[in-house]
Every structure is written in C-alpha cells, then in structure tokens.
Design a protein around this motif. Structure first.
Motif, short mmCIF file in Angstrom:
data_model
loop_
_atom_site.label_atom_id
_atom_site.label_comp_id
_atom_site.label_asym_id
_atom_site.label_seq_id
_atom_site.Cartn_x
_atom_site.Cartn_y
_atom_site.Cartn_z
N ARG A 109 0.87 -1.72 0.32
CA ARG A 109 -0.46 0.06 -0.13
C ARG A 109 0.88 1.48 0.03
NH1 ARG A 109 -3.74 -2.23 2.64
NH2 ARG A 109 -3.04 -1.96 4.91
N LEU A 110 2.21 1.76 0.84
CA LEU A 110 3.16 2.27 1.26
C LEU A 110 3.51 2.67 -0.67
CD1 LEU A 110 4.46 4.54 2.09
CD2 LEU A 110 6.20 3.11 2.96
N GLU A 111 3.78 1.53 -0.88
CA GLU A 111 4.77 1.95 -2.70
C GLU A 111 3.62 2.11 -3.70
OE1 GLU A 111 7.17 -0.80 -5.77
OE2 GLU A 111 5.73 -1.55 -4.42
N ALA A 112 2.15 2.04 -3.86
CA ALA A 112 0.71 2.27 -4.24
C ALA A 112 0.81 3.91 -4.11
CB ALA A 112 -0.49 1.45 -4.41
N ASP A 113 1.10 4.49 -2.23
CA ASP A 113 0.81 5.52 -2.14
C ASP A 113 1.83 6.69 -3.06
OD1 ASP A 113 -1.75 5.48 -1.19
OD2 ASP A 113 -1.00 5.23 0.73
N ILE A 114 3.10 5.72 -2.81
CA ILE A 114 3.93 6.39 -3.21
C ILE A 114 4.06 7.03 -4.77
CG2 ILE A 114 6.70 6.61 -3.38
CD1 ILE A 114 7.18 5.64 -0.81
N LEU A 115 3.76 5.98 -5.31
CA LEU A 115 3.42 6.31 -6.66
C LEU A 115 2.15 7.40 -7.04
CD1 LEU A 115 3.62 2.51 -7.98
CD2 LEU A 115 5.11 4.37 -9.42
N HIS A 116 1.21 7.16 -6.55
CA HIS A 116 0.49 8.09 -7.32
C HIS A 116 0.06 9.29 -5.75
CE1 HIS A 116 -1.35 4.49 -8.73
NE2 HIS A 116 -1.71 5.48 -8.63
N GLN A 117 2.30 9.85 -4.89
CA GLN A 117 2.21 10.95 -4.15
C GLN A 117 1.10 11.31 -3.20
OE1 GLN A 117 4.63 13.84 -5.80
NE2 GLN A 117 3.71 12.64 -8.03
N ALA A 118 0.32 10.21 -2.45
CA ALA A 118 -0.87 10.61 -1.46
C ALA A 118 -0.79 11.43 -0.81
CB ALA A 118 -1.08 8.99 -1.00
N PRO A 119 -2.24 12.09 -0.74
CA PRO A 119 -1.22 13.46 0.09
C PRO A 119 -1.03 13.22 1.77
CG PRO A 119 -3.60 13.65 -0.89
CD PRO A 119 -3.25 12.71 -1.16
N HIS A 120 -1.32 12.34 1.73
CA HIS A 120 -1.37 12.22 3.66
C HIS A 120 0.12 11.30 4.21
CE1 HIS A 120 -1.02 7.14 3.51
NE2 HIS A 120 -1.81 7.59 2.24
N LEU A 121 0.59 10.93 3.02
CA LEU A 121 2.01 10.54 2.89
C LEU A 121 2.68 11.93 3.53
CD1 LEU A 121 3.31 8.33 -0.17
CD2 LEU A 121 2.11 7.79 2.98
N THR A 122 2.68 12.95 3.83
CA THR A 122 3.05 14.21 4.13
C THR A 122 2.53 15.12 5.07
OG1 THR A 122 3.50 14.64 1.64
CG2 THR A 122 4.33 16.26 3.03
N PRO A 123 2.60 15.08 6.03
CA PRO A 123 1.61 15.58 7.54
C PRO A 123 1.82 17.36 7.01
CG PRO A 123 3.03 13.97 7.97
CD PRO A 123 3.33 14.15 6.83
N ALA A 124 0.86 17.45 7.96
CA ALA A 124 1.00 19.13 7.96
C ALA A 124 2.27 19.08 9.40
CB ALA A 124 -0.70 19.68 8.71
N ASN A 125 1.92 20.28 10.14
CA ASN A 125 3.11 20.51 10.64
C ASN A 125 2.72 20.25 11.92
OD1 ASN A 125 5.31 22.35 11.01
ND2 ASN A 125 4.79 24.04 12.18
N THR A 126 1.73 19.07 12.14
CA THR A 126 1.19 18.19 13.95
C THR A 126 2.19 17.79 14.92
OG1 THR A 126 0.22 15.92 12.58
CG2 THR A 126 -1.03 18.59 13.49
N GLY A 127 3.65 17.48 13.54
CA GLY A 127 4.59 16.78 14.38
C GLY A 127 5.41 17.03 15.38
N ARG A 128 5.75 18.88 14.47
CA ARG A 128 6.64 19.51 15.04
C ARG A 128 5.67 19.51 16.86
NH1 ARG A 128 6.16 24.45 15.77
NH2 ARG A 128 4.44 25.07 14.58
N ILE A 129 4.27 20.13 16.46
CA ILE A 129 3.89 20.17 17.86
C ILE A 129 3.71 19.00 18.77
CG2 ILE A 129 1.23 20.96 18.36
CD1 ILE A 129 1.22 22.27 15.59
N TRP A 130 3.70 17.96 18.13
CA TRP A 130 3.73 16.71 19.03
C TRP A 130 4.74 16.97 19.84
CZ3 TRP A 130 0.30 13.62 21.26
CH2 TRP A 130 0.79 12.67 22.04
N ALA A 131 5.60 17.14 18.68
CA ALA A 131 7.33 17.04 19.22
C ALA A 131 7.67 17.62 20.31
CB ALA A 131 7.94 16.40 17.77
N GLU A 132 7.22 19.04 20.92
CA GLU A 132 7.45 20.11 21.27
C GLU A 132 6.31 19.95 22.68
OE1 GLU A 132 6.56 23.55 18.89
OE2 GLU A 132 8.72 23.68 17.85
#
Length: 580
Positions: A235-258
């Motif tokens: 599924r990841l390979e298919a998502d990368i081929l189609h550049q699925a939007p969910h593979l590049t999350p918003a800035n929530t990762g930085r907020i969670w880490a902080e």
C-alpha cells in the motif's frame, strides 16, 4: 545511586562514582550475569553449577559459593561480616540479585523504551546509547543467555524503529535516514525498517529513492525468505507512486514533539503521573487505526503491572478503569490478555474505593469478559456499573458502563431489541456530551441490532451516521465494520454482486489489528455467499468456525456424520451473526 550493572555489552559493574568494579575471573562474571538474567528470581546452586561447567568438577558447588563470596566483597566492600548482604542474597536453595530496576542497564532500557512517549526523540536516543555491544557479549555462546539475548536484541531493534518514527513525527525525516538505512541493511527481514526508510526518503523529496528501497525490500524478502511484502508495504508503494496527500502530514509532528518535550521536562520521572498520562495516550492510540490498536493493547497490561508494582490501589484502579476504549466485537482479540486485565480489576475491587472508581473497574470486568468468558458474575458487574454511573450523573462513565452491558447481552438469541435500546441510550448520551467515540459505538451497536431485526433501512442509517462521525473525527477503524455491513447488505439484495464487496471488506482486516474479528471471517462469508447462490462450497481458513463449516465441504454421507459430531455453538458470538 549505588552499584549499577551492565549487560548491554560485556558484563560489568560500576560503583556509585561510575568507576568499574573489579569482578575477578570469567566465572565470577558468569555468576553475576546468570543472576542478572534471572531478573531477581532465585537461581539454585545446582543450576549455577550446570551453567558454569559442561562437566562440573569435584567441588563445583564449593567453587560457586567462593565466587559468590568474592562478588559480595566486590559489590559491597563496606559490609561487615555480621551484616547480611543487600545485593547478592542467599535465598532458599540458591542466590538472587536484589538490584533496583534502574540499576541494571538492560532493565532500565526495557522500562525506558516501553514508557517513552512515541515522539520523545531524546529519550530513545539516550536509551539506545546505553548499548556497548551485543547483550551479554562475553557469554554469547552460553545456552543460558540465549533467550535473554534474543529478547533484548528484538527490543533494541524495535527501539531503533521507534526512534525513526519519533523523528518522522517531529518533522525530521532527514535525521531518520542514516540510522534506518544501516538498520534495514543489517536486518533485511524487518519490513517496518523498509517502510520507515521509504517514508523518510519520500518526505525529503527523494521519491525515486523511496520506490527503489521498496523494490529492494521486495527482492530481498523474496530471495532470502520466500515471502511476499505485507499489504502495508504494498500500500505504501502504491501511495508513493500516486503521491498520496496523507504521506506528507502538516506541521502537527513538530507540535506533538514540542508538547512531548515539555511534558518530559515538567513531569520528569514521576512514575504515578506518567502512568496516568500513559493510559490517556493509549486510549487515544487505540482509535487511530489498526497499528495503534495493536500498540495500545500491547502496552496496556504493562501499564497495569507497573501500577500494581507501585502498591497504590487507587492508581491501579485508575490505570485499569481509564482505558475506556469502545469495544464492539464480542469475541476477544486476546483472551489471555483479557483474563489478565479482569484478574487485575478484581484484585483492585477488593480495596474500598470511590463509587466512580468501582464502576469503572466493574465496567472493565464486563467489557473484557466477553465471549466464552462471560458469566452471571460479569453480567452483574455490568448492571452495577450502569447503576452507579446513573446515580452519579457521569456521562463518560455511563457510556463506558453501557458498553460493558452491551458485551453481556449476546449470551442467547432474542436480545437484539435489548441491544438496540442500549445502543440508543449510548448514542444519545454521547451526542449530548460530545463523546464522539462512544456516539460512534452506539450507532454501530444499533446497526448490528437492526440487522438482526431485519430492519435494514434503520441499519443503513446508523452505518451512515457512524461513517460521518468517523470521517469528521479521523476514526479509521469504524470503516471496517460499516464496510462489512454493506457487503452483508449487498449479499441480501444481490448475492451475485456481493463477492467483490466481501473481498474489499476482507482487505481492511489486514491492518485492522483485530484478530478476534479477522480470524476465519472472510472464509465464512465466502462460504455463506456460495451456499446462498447455490454454488458448491470451497475450502478455506475458517478459523474458529471450522466445525460448522466442515459439513458443507463433505459428501452427503460424510456430512451427516460430521453434523452429528458438530459441537454446540458458543454461548456468545458476534451480535451480527447471532441473529435476533
């Protein structure tokens, strides 16, 4: 801090200043290593003799006692002969090392990895830095280190992947790539390593490299192990081929880490506060998707055990009862774990507590005593929990108790209307008080009950409401149940068109994290559909349904004999397959 011990590399000990303690010869270190591997349990002298020598010489037992005496002098140099040893103690037929959990690097590593919030990069980095080489490096060939070395090695590999996930969550995919590249190369069978490496490469703009990594993983898995990639990797390979939007999350990762970093700084090492917060985290993790559900289930019993070790009944009760994750499937995914949780809840119930705490413990007993584990006692627990929750006007507690009551109302046919009433109350209370996951649960219960009552238009409406809430609030597991319902619905209206719908529903089970639901269900659905269409039955993995599926696969004479040997169906099953 006192004496500390290291087995994440060559076996060693340090004094309270961090200086190495001389441990004399290899057999002295072997005795110490064997006691550390026992994790505080007593090791009989005879076992030590057997472990230290292939062919024990005369006087081996005396030699072991000499080694122990020398170790005691090295570890507690200030102890007088009249004082009993505090660290290396004699107990019954042998010896035990009574070291604090934080005094042994392997024990500390295990606790740190399991207790670390998912985004705590600094904590995981520090924990991995404690490794000085392979565990028990100087005793790698000894049979008595085998299981412990394997367990610690697996834990370390998981920690490396956990750290990579933390870096991705913190918005640092480039920082994750070097370690992941080496990790995947050294351990090519670990699909999680390949998945994370490909994702990190993709998030740094290296899409061709990410696809190349996945192709390399497929080749290595096929050539070395004869395995196909898992659905998640495909599924990841298919998502990368189609550049699925969910593979590049918003800035929530930085907020969670902080936020996680602030939590670590402010809460520090307070075990009680951490356990309370851990349960909140696990509760949220359980509804994020199949992987989250599996992770939450894996850590839950460890959190309960940690609470019990602190000998704080009130904390233990909170940790047990606060995991009010909605439960819909009435066959347990992990009966052994469920039994462990129920036993812990019953132990906590022996200590007098506030009514709300008692209600949560009783509701936990009811929710976890599902399937064949349900008894009159668990049904009474559910009823009492609901009564307490209503008396205290606590909506969250009431929805949890109603979930337990639902789990205790599938012990015989004819209770679909009762389940529908429970679902209606649950959804209504939850909607009035903004309890989204409980509201979804109420609609799923009503969807199932309406199916059993043949009110398919009502079932359709509840499936629609559940899906709407799930999409709005990012609750992906809900789709598993509504998709299976719609396949069932299609099988009633148009059996010839239902087979693709069941195939699509079955794909969702690959990553649902619910083996109690997945085991045997696709094959059973296919069998019932073929029978409905007048087609010959075909064999499959029927899991727990095999005794009832087998007669359909046999010639008539053998089928009649098999029917005579078919056991009575379980007292409880899925509300969807129980009928009215």
């Amino acid at each position: 801090m006192g004496v500390s011990f290291g087995v994440l590399g060559p076996v060693t000990a340090w004094d309270d200043q961090g200086a190495p303690i001389p441990l004399k010869g290899p057999r002295h270190r072997a005795v110490l290593a064997r006691l550390i591997a026992a994790r505080g349990r007593v090791v009989p002298v005879g076992d030590l003799v057997t472990d230290l020598w292939v062919a024990p010489p005369a006087g081996a037992t005396s030699a072991v006692r000499t080694f122990v005496a020398a170790l005691r002098r090295a570890l507690e140099p200030d102890r007088t002969p009249r004082d009993p040893p505090r660290l290396l103690v004699t107990e019954g037929p042998g010896y035990a090392l009574r070291a604090a959990p934080a005094a042994v690097d392997a024990w500390r590593f295990e606790d740190a990895v399991r207790a670390t919030p998912p985004a705590a990069v600094a904590h995981l980095t520090e924990a991995l830095s404690w490794w000085r080489g392979p565990a028990y490096a100087d005793f790698a060939d000894e049979p008595w280190t085998g299981a412990e070395r394997s367990r610690l090695a697996e834990l370390r590999l998981r920690a490396v992947e956990q750290l990579a996930e933390a870096r991705l969550a913190a918005g640092d995919p480039a920082g994750a790539i070097p370690d992941l590249d080496a990790h995947a190369g050294e351990h090519p069978w670990r699909e999680q390593a390949w998945r994370l490496l490909a994702l990190a490469l993709y998030r740094t703009g290296r899409r061709p490299d990410a696809l190349a990594v996945l192709r390399r993983a497929r080749t290595l898995l096929s050539d070395q192990l004869g395995l196909d990639p898992t659905p998640e990797l495909r599924r990841l390979e298919a998502d990368i081929l189609h550049q699925a939007p969910h593979l590049t999350p918003a800035n929530t990762g930085r907020i969670w880490a902080e936020a996680a970093a602030d939590y670590d700084r402010l809460v520090a090492a307070g075990a009680r506060a951490r356990l309370d917060s851990t349960v909140t985290l696990l509760r949220s993790l359980a509804v994020t998707g199949g992987g989250g559900l599996v992770a939450a289930r894996r850590h839950r019993t460890a959190a309960i055990a940690a609470a019990e070790e602190l000998n704080d009944p009130a904390l233990t009760a909170r940790v047990i009862g606060a995991y009010d994750v909605p439960a819909i499937w009435t066959r347990s995914d992990d009966p052994a774990q469920a039994a462990t949780v129920v036993a812990a809840a019953r132990r906590a119930l022996r200590t007098p507590s506030a009514p709300e705490t008692r209600a949560r413990l009783l509701a936990t007993v009811a929710v976890e005593s599902r399937g064949e584990a349900a008894t009159d006692d668990s049904r009474s627990a559910a009823a009492e929990a609901v009564a307490i929750a209503r008396d205290h006007d606590d909506p969250a507690l009431l929805t949890f108790a109603l979930n337990g009551l639902f789990m205790q109302t599938v012990h015989r046919p004819g209770l679909a209307a009762e389940r529908d009433a429970i679902g209606a109350e649950l959804a209504g209370v939850a909607a009035r008080h903004g309890l989204v996951t409980a509201e979804v649960l109420g609609h799923l219960i009503r969807m199932q009950a309406a199916s059993a009552l043949a009110d398919l238009s009502a079932a359709d409406e509840h499936a629609r409401r559940a899906d709407t809430l799930a999409e709005r609030h990012e609750l992906p597991l809900v789709t598993v149940f509504t998709t299976w319902y719609r396949a069932l619905r299609l099988a009633i209206d148009d059996p010839d068109a239902a087979e693709p719908a069941y195939r699509d529903a079955a794909k969702l089970l690959d990553t649902a994290g619910m083996p109690g639901l997945a085991d045997g269900l696709p094959a059973l659905a296919g069998l019932t559909l073929r029978i409905r269409r007048g087609l010959p039955a075909v064999n499959g993995d029927f899991g727990p349904y095999e005794p009832w599926a087998r007669p359909h696969l046999l010639p008539a004479d053998e089928a009649r004999a098999a029917l005579r040997q078919t056991p009575a169906p379980p007292r409880t099953c899925s509300p969807r397959c129980c009928g009215a």
